[in-house]
Design an enzyme around this catalytic site. Structure first.
Site, PDB file in Angstrom:
ATOM      1  N   CYS A   2      11.684   2.324   3.472  1.00  0.00           N
ATOM      2  CA  CYS A   2      12.415   2.853   4.621  1.00  0.00           C
ATOM      3  C   CYS A   2      11.477   2.971   5.817  1.00  0.00           C
ATOM      4  O   CYS A   2      10.285   3.219   5.661  1.00  0.00           O
ATOM      5  CB  CYS A   2      13.031   4.227   4.392  1.00  0.00           C
ATOM      6  SG  CYS A   2      14.150   4.314   3.011  1.00  0.00           S
ATOM      7  N   ARG A  28      10.627  -2.887   6.292  1.00  0.00           N
ATOM      8  CA  ARG A  28      10.433  -1.802   5.327  1.00  0.00           C
ATOM      9  C   ARG A  28      11.686  -1.523   4.505  1.00  0.00           C
ATOM     10  O   ARG A  28      11.654  -0.774   3.532  1.00  0.00           O
ATOM     11  CB  ARG A  28      10.007  -0.522   6.046  1.00  0.00           C
ATOM     12  CG  ARG A  28       8.692  -0.639   6.771  1.00  0.00           C
ATOM     13  CD  ARG A  28       8.377   0.652   7.482  1.00  0.00           C
ATOM     14  NE  ARG A  28       8.124   1.729   6.562  1.00  0.00           N
ATOM     15  CZ  ARG A  28       6.936   2.022   6.045  1.00  0.00           C
ATOM     16  NH1 ARG A  28       5.885   1.322   6.395  1.00  0.00           N
ATOM     17  NH2 ARG A  28       6.792   3.016   5.206  1.00  0.00           N
ATOM     18  N   TRP A  74      15.816   1.382   2.680  1.00  0.00           N
ATOM     19  CA  TRP A  74      15.698   0.629   1.430  1.00  0.00           C
ATOM     20  C   TRP A  74      16.186   1.602   0.360  1.00  0.00           C
ATOM     21  O   TRP A  74      15.541   2.610   0.084  1.00  0.00           O
ATOM     22  CB  TRP A  74      14.254   0.232   1.190  1.00  0.00           C
ATOM     23  CG  TRP A  74      14.070  -0.653  -0.017  1.00  0.00           C
ATOM     24  CD1 TRP A  74      14.329  -1.979  -0.093  1.00  0.00           C
ATOM     25  CD2 TRP A  74      13.579  -0.258  -1.291  1.00  0.00           C
ATOM     26  NE1 TRP A  74      14.027  -2.443  -1.356  1.00  0.00           N
ATOM     27  CE2 TRP A  74      13.566  -1.404  -2.110  1.00  0.00           C
ATOM     28  CE3 TRP A  74      13.153   0.953  -1.837  1.00  0.00           C
ATOM     29  CZ2 TRP A  74      13.141  -1.383  -3.429  1.00  0.00           C
ATOM     30  CZ3 TRP A  74      12.734   0.974  -3.151  1.00  0.00           C
ATOM     31  CH2 TRP A  74      12.730  -0.188  -3.937  1.00  0.00           C
ATOM     32  N   ASN A 100      11.918   9.168   4.665  1.00  0.00           N
ATOM     33  CA  ASN A 100      11.352   8.055   3.911  1.00  0.00           C
ATOM     34  C   ASN A 100      10.693   8.643   2.671  1.00  0.00           C
ATOM     35  O   ASN A 100       9.883   9.559   2.801  1.00  0.00           O
ATOM     36  CB  ASN A 100      10.301   7.346   4.784  1.00  0.00           C
ATOM     37  CG  ASN A 100       9.501   6.320   4.017  1.00  0.00           C
ATOM     38  OD1 ASN A 100       9.989   5.748   3.043  1.00  0.00           O
ATOM     39  ND2 ASN A 100       8.273   6.082   4.449  1.00  0.00           N
ATOM     40  N   GLY A 101      11.037   8.162   1.491  1.00  0.00           N
ATOM     41  CA  GLY A 101      10.425   8.705   0.277  1.00  0.00           C
ATOM     42  C   GLY A 101      11.487   9.300  -0.633  1.00  0.00           C
ATOM     43  O   GLY A 101      12.658   8.940  -0.548  1.00  0.00           O
ATOM     44  N   GLU A 477      -0.225 -16.472  -7.769  1.00  0.00           N
ATOM     45  CA  GLU A 477       0.268 -16.156  -6.431  1.00  0.00           C
ATOM     46  C   GLU A 477       1.320 -17.174  -5.993  1.00  0.00           C
ATOM     47  O   GLU A 477       2.342 -16.824  -5.394  1.00  0.00           O
ATOM     48  CB  GLU A 477      -0.911 -16.100  -5.448  1.00  0.00           C
ATOM     49  CG  GLU A 477      -0.537 -15.874  -4.001  1.00  0.00           C
ATOM     50  CD  GLU A 477       0.252 -14.601  -3.725  1.00  0.00           C
ATOM     51  OE1 GLU A 477       0.434 -13.787  -4.646  1.00  0.00           O
ATOM     52  OE2 GLU A 477       0.723 -14.447  -2.586  1.00  0.00           O
ATOM     53  N   LYS A 481       5.164 -16.245  -4.811  1.00  0.00           N
ATOM     54  CA  LYS A 481       5.696 -16.603  -3.490  1.00  0.00           C
ATOM     55  C   LYS A 481       7.032 -17.322  -3.641  1.00  0.00           C
ATOM     56  O   LYS A 481       7.985 -17.012  -2.954  1.00  0.00           O
ATOM     57  CB  LYS A 481       4.735 -17.521  -2.719  1.00  0.00           C
ATOM     58  CG  LYS A 481       3.514 -16.896  -2.103  1.00  0.00           C
ATOM     59  CD  LYS A 481       3.759 -16.064  -0.875  1.00  0.00           C
ATOM     60  CE  LYS A 481       4.021 -14.644  -1.213  1.00  0.00           C
ATOM     61  NZ  LYS A 481       2.929 -13.785  -1.538  1.00  0.00           N
ATOM     62  N   GLU A 484       9.897 -14.903  -4.950  1.00  0.00           N
ATOM     63  CA  GLU A 484      10.392 -13.816  -4.108  1.00  0.00           C
ATOM     64  C   GLU A 484      11.205 -14.288  -2.915  1.00  0.00           C
ATOM     65  O   GLU A 484      12.072 -13.553  -2.458  1.00  0.00           O
ATOM     66  CB  GLU A 484       9.271 -12.846  -3.687  1.00  0.00           C
ATOM     67  CG  GLU A 484       8.284 -13.348  -2.696  1.00  0.00           C
ATOM     68  CD  GLU A 484       7.217 -12.300  -2.350  1.00  0.00           C
ATOM     69  OE1 GLU A 484       7.525 -11.107  -2.271  1.00  0.00           O
ATOM     70  OE2 GLU A 484       6.057 -12.701  -2.129  1.00  0.00           O
ATOM     71  N   HIS A 500       0.398 -23.407 -26.334  1.00  0.00           N
ATOM     72  CA  HIS A 500       0.628 -22.294 -27.267  1.00  0.00           C
ATOM     73  C   HIS A 500       2.052 -21.755 -27.168  1.00  0.00           C
ATOM     74  O   HIS A 500       2.329 -20.644 -27.608  1.00  0.00           O
ATOM     75  CB  HIS A 500      -0.397 -21.186 -27.018  1.00  0.00           C
ATOM     76  CG  HIS A 500      -1.803 -21.634 -27.288  1.00  0.00           C
ATOM     77  ND1 HIS A 500      -2.269 -21.848 -28.570  1.00  0.00           N
ATOM     78  CD2 HIS A 500      -2.812 -21.975 -26.464  1.00  0.00           C
ATOM     79  CE1 HIS A 500      -3.529 -22.276 -28.517  1.00  0.00           C
ATOM     80  NE2 HIS A 500      -3.876 -22.364 -27.242  1.00  0.00           N
ATOM     81  N   LYS A 598       8.783  -4.435   2.270  1.00  0.00           N
ATOM     82  CA  LYS A 598       7.395  -4.769   2.547  1.00  0.00           C
ATOM     83  C   LYS A 598       6.438  -3.797   1.881  1.00  0.00           C
ATOM     84  O   LYS A 598       5.391  -4.172   1.380  1.00  0.00           O
ATOM     85  CB  LYS A 598       7.182  -4.776   4.064  1.00  0.00           C
ATOM     86  CG  LYS A 598       5.776  -5.150   4.496  1.00  0.00           C
ATOM     87  CD  LYS A 598       5.502  -6.615   4.230  1.00  0.00           C
ATOM     88  CE  LYS A 598       4.116  -7.041   4.644  1.00  0.00           C
ATOM     89  NZ  LYS A 598       3.739  -8.304   4.002  1.00  0.00           N
TER      90      LYS A 598
HETATM   91  O1  M6R Z   1       0.984  -3.317   0.671  1.00  0.00           O
HETATM   92  P1  M6R Z   1       0.455  -3.805  -0.658  1.00  0.00           P
HETATM   93  O2  M6R Z   1      -0.543  -4.887  -0.505  1.00  0.00           O
HETATM   94  O3  M6R Z   1      -0.071  -2.694  -1.514  1.00  0.00           O
HETATM   95  O4  M6R Z   1       1.713  -4.393  -1.397  1.00  0.00           O
HETATM   96  C1  M6R Z   1       1.624  -4.828  -2.716  1.00  0.00           C
HETATM   97  C2  M6R Z   1       2.828  -5.648  -3.120  1.00  0.00           C
HETATM   98  O5  M6R Z   1       3.994  -4.892  -3.005  1.00  0.00           O
HETATM   99  C3  M6R Z   1       2.966  -6.912  -2.272  1.00  0.00           C
HETATM  100  O6  M6R Z   1       1.808  -7.689  -2.315  1.00  0.00           O
HETATM  101  C4  M6R Z   1       4.152  -7.749  -2.753  1.00  0.00           C
HETATM  102  O7  M6R Z   1       3.896  -8.275  -4.014  1.00  0.00           O
HETATM  103  C5  M6R Z   1       4.466  -8.858  -1.740  1.00  0.00           C
HETATM  104  N1  M6R Z   1       5.872  -8.890  -1.469  1.00  0.00           N
HETATM  105  C6  M6R Z   1       4.107 -10.198  -2.196  1.00  0.00           C
HETATM  106  O8  M6R Z   1       4.385 -11.171  -1.253  1.00  0.00           O
END
Ligand code: M6R
Length: 603
Positions: A2, A28, A74, A100-101, A477, A481, A484, A500, A598
C-alpha cells in the site's frame, strides 16, 4: 504494501498533489485507491476499486481543499472493493485515515467498538483506526486521540489521520511501515516513499519506528515512542523527477532495463581508485572487513538471487564462507550465527518485512548487520549497523532489474574490499568492473534477437532455465522474471540436476534457456544441453561470445564476458528483456503484474 500520501498547505491544492503522488506510488499496490480532503463542512471522500485511472473518473466532483490524504491499496484484510478502499472514516464523517500495514488486534478492537455503538462498513483492519480516534475525541483534538489510540493498536503499520475540525494538520504514525515527511515551501507532505513528492521537494525527514508527527503547512513536530519531542535529520536525495518517470519508454521496466549502464556507473562512482576498491565508500571500515570470518546473506525474491551470485563471487575471490538464505525461512530457523559473521541484508526497497526481521534477529545475537539497499532513509538503511547504497535510482516496475544488477555490483565491490583487507587485491577485476557500463551499452544494442525469441516463447506453457555455478543463479532470476510478468510457468535447474528427474518433462519443442557464461563449466553444461536436445527440447542459449560457434544451441545470444566474477550482470540483460518482450507479446500488464506489489512489508 500500500502507498499513502498526505498534503497540508496554505492553498487549496491538496487534491492534484495527492492524486499525482498516488500515481507514483501505484507500484506499491493497485487493488483500489482513494482520497479524502479535510474540509470545514466535513470529510470529502472519493474512492474506487481498481487502478488510479478509475479513481480519476470520480474525483471531478470533489471540492478543493488545503489538507488531505490518499491511498493506493494492496489488499490484505478484505477483498479489493469500493467499500474496502481507503480512506476510512469514523461514524460521523469527521475523521479520515489511510493506513499501510496490518493491525493485528483489529478483531478485538472492532468488537469492542461495535459494542460501544460504532458502525463499520468495511472488512478491513484499517477501519478500527478512525473509530478508535472518534472514541478518543479525535474530531476535536486529533493529536491527543492519536496518542491514545496508538496505545491500543498492535501490529506493523503506518497511518495518516485528518479531521474536518482541524483542516490545518495531518497526524502521522509510523510503526514499522515506512513514512517520510517531505519538506516544501508553505506546504508539507507525507508519503510511503520519496517518489510521491519528488516533483515538489528532494528534502525529507524519515520518521523512525514508533514516531508520531503533527505536520502543518510551515511546521512539523515529531515525538518518539516514549513521547519525547525529537529532531530527526533532514535527508536529501539527488534523484530528479524525470528519473521517476518513464522517460518516453512504454513501460518502467523497459526504461529500467535500458538505464542499467548508467545505474552501474552511478553504483561504481567514487568507489574505484586505480586497481583498488575504496573500501570506506562501502560503509565498512578496513578493520571490520579484515575481521569478517563468515558471511550470512538474507534477502527475498530477486535480491536473494543477487545474494546467490554474491556468495559465488565472495567465496571465489576471498575464500570466506558465505551462506545465503531466503529471509522468510531464515527468520524461523533458529540459525547459528557464529562470532565474526557479517550479516548482509539485501533489499531494493529496504522495507521487506522478512528481511528486516532477520536483521533484528542478528542484532539481538550481537552480530554486525550490513544493508545493501537502494532506498535512502528506508527502515533497513536505518536499522542495520552499516549501509551501502546501490545507487540504481528509483525502481518503479514491480519486476526488479537495475536494482538486481547493482546489488550484484555492490557484492563484487565488497568481495574485492574484503580481499584487499587481506592483502589479496585483484586489480584486474577492478579494471573489468570499470569496463562494465560500456559493455552494458554494447549488449543492449544487440538485443533484437531477444525480441524474436520472446515472440516464439510466448506460445509456450512451460519454460526451463538451466546453468551451472553463477549461471544457475542467473537462471533462477531469469525464470522469476518470466513468471512474474508473463505468467508462463518457468523453472530453473542446475544443469547437472536435470537428469535426476526434470528431464522427464522435456518433450518435442520444450523451450530450455541455457546460460553459459562460466566458460570453465561450458563443456559440462553442453553435455546437459545434448541430453535435452536428444529428447526434442529447443535450446535458447545466452553464452559467452568466446565459446565456439558449433555449440549445440538452436538460438544463440552472445555476451562479451570478461570474468563471471564481474560480468554476470551483462547476461542478466537478455534474461530481463526475454521476460519483458514475452509479457508484451502476451499483452500483460508489465509494470504491475497481477497479485504482486513492489514492496512486501507484510509477512
Ligand atoms: O525490496 P526487496 O528487494 O526486498 O524486494 C524483494 C522481493 O520482493 C523482490 O525482489 C521481488 O522478488 C521482485 N518482484 C522481483 O522482480
Amino acid at each position: 504494501m500500500c502507498g499513502i500520501v498526505g498534503f497540508v498547505g496554505q492553498k487549496a491544492d491538496a487534491l492534484p498533489f495527492i492524486f499525482d503522488g498516488l500515481k507514483r506510488l501505484e507500484y506499491r499496490g493497485y487493488d483500489s485507491a482513494g482520497i479524502a480532503l479535510a474540509l470545514p463542512q466535513g470529510i470529502a471522500i472519493r474512492k474506487s476499486k481498481g487502478k488510479i485511472t478509475l479513481l480519476e473518473s470520480v474525483l471531478g466532483s470533489l471540492p478543493p481543499g488545503p489538507c488531505g490524504i490518499g491511498h493506493t491499496r494492496w489488499a490484505t484484510h478484505g477483498r479489493p472493493t469500493d467499500q474496502n478502499a481507503h480512506p476510512h472514516t469514523d461514524c460521523h464523517g469527521e475523521i479520515a485515515t489511510v493506513h499501510n500495514g496490518i493491525i493485528e488486534n483489529f478483531q478485538e478492537l472492532r468488537a469492542e467498538l461495535i459494542a460501544a455503538g460504532h458502525q463499520f462498513v468495511s472488512d478491513t483492519d484499517t477501519e478500527v483506526i478512525p473509530h478508535l480516534l472518534e472514541h478518543y475525541g479525535g474530531a476535536q483534538d486529533l493529536e491527543s486521540a492519536v496518542r491514545q489510540a496508538e496505545m491500543r493498536l498492535k501490529g506493523a503499520y503506518a497511518f495518516l489521520a485528518v479531521s474536518s475540525h482541524e483542516p490545518d494538520k495531518v497526524v502521522a504514525v509510523r510503526r514499522t511501515s515506512p513514512l517520510l515527511i517531505g519538506l516544501g515551501k508553505n506546504e508539507n507532505y507525507l508519503a510511503s516513499d520519496f517518489s510521491a513528492f519528488l516533483a515538489a521537494t528532494r528534502r525529507a525527514v524519515a520518521m523512525e519506528n514508533g514516531d508520531m508527527a503533527v505536520v502543518k503547512p510551515t511546521t512539523y513536530q515529531i515525538w518518539d515512542a516514549g513521547g519525547h519531542l525529537v529532531d530527526r535529520p533532514v535527508i536529501e536525495v539527488d534523484w530528479d523527477i524525470k528519473q521517476a518517470e518513464r522517460g518516453g519508454y512504454p513501460h518502467f521496466m523497459l526504461k529500467e532495463i535500458m538505464e542499467q549502464p548508467e545505474a552501474w556507473s552511478d553504483c561504481l562512482l567514487g568507489r574505484l581508485d586505480g586497481g583498488r576498491v575504496v573500501s570506506s565508500e562501502l560503509g565498512l571500515s578496513n578493520e571490520l572487513l579484515s575481521h569478517v570470518s563468515r558471511i550470512q546473506i538474507v534477502a527475498a525474491g530477486t535480491a536473494y538471487h543477487a545474494g546467490l551470485i554474491g556468495k559465488a563471487i565472495i567465496e571465489r575471490v576471498v575464500r570466506i564462507p558465505v551462506a545465503v538464505d531466503v529471509a522468510s525461512e531464515y527468520r524461523y530457523q533458529e540459525p547459528v550465527l557464529e562470532q565474526g559473521t557479517l550479516v548482509i541484508a539485501i533489499s531494493q526497497s529496504g522495507e521487506t518485512a522478512d528481511t528486516l526481521a532477520c536483521v533484528r534477529m542478528a542484532k539481538e545475537e550481537g552480530r554486525v548487520t550490513y544493508a545493501v539497499t537502494n532506498s535512502v532513509g528506508s527502515t533497513l538503511a536505518r536499522e542495520a549497523d552499516a549501509v551501502v547504497y546501490t545507487h540504481a535510482g528509483p525502481e518503479i516496475a514491480v519486476a526488479s532489474t537495475k536494482a538486481y544488477t547493482t546489488q550484484i555490483l555492490v557484492l563484487s565491490l565488497l568481495a574485492l574490499a574484503l580481499a584487499q583487507s587481506r592483502d589479496m587485491a585483484r586489480p584486474e577485476l577492478v579494471q573489468m568492473l570499470r569496463e562494465l557500463p560500456g559493455l552494458g551499452h554494447e549488449v543492449l544494442e544487440r538485443m533484437d534477437a531477444v525480441k524474436t525469441m520472446a515472440e516464439k516463447l510466448a506460445n509456450n506453457h512451460d519454460v526451463f532455465y538451466v546453468g551451472r555455478g553463477i549461471d544457475w543463479a542467473l537462471a533462477m532470476e531469469g525464470q522469476l522474471k518470466l513468471k512474474e510478468i508473463s505468467y508462463i510457468h518457468a523453472e530453473a535447474y542446475a544443469a547437472g540436476e536435470l537428469k535426476h528427474g526434470t528431464l522427464a518433462l522435456i518433450e518435442e519443442g520444450t523451450p530450455v534457456v541455457a546460460i553459459i557464461t562460466e566458460s570453465t563449466l561450458a563443456e559440462k553444461t553442453v553435455s546437459n544441453i545434448l541430453e535435452v536436445k536428444a529428447r526434442g527440447g529447443e535450446v535458447w542459449g545466452i553464452v559467452d561470445e568466446k565459446l565456439p560457434s558449433t555449440l549445440p544451441i538452436d538460438h544463440r545470444i552472445d555476451i562479451p564476458m570478461r570474468s563471471p566474477l564481474v560480468s554476470s550482470v551483462l547476461a542478466a540483460i537478455p534474461l530481463q528483456l526475454l521476460a519483458y518482450w514475452t509479457a508484451v507479446t502476451l499483452g500483460k500488464d508489465v509494470d504491475q503484474p497481477r497479485n504482486l506489489a513492489k514492496s512486501v512489508t507484510v509477512e
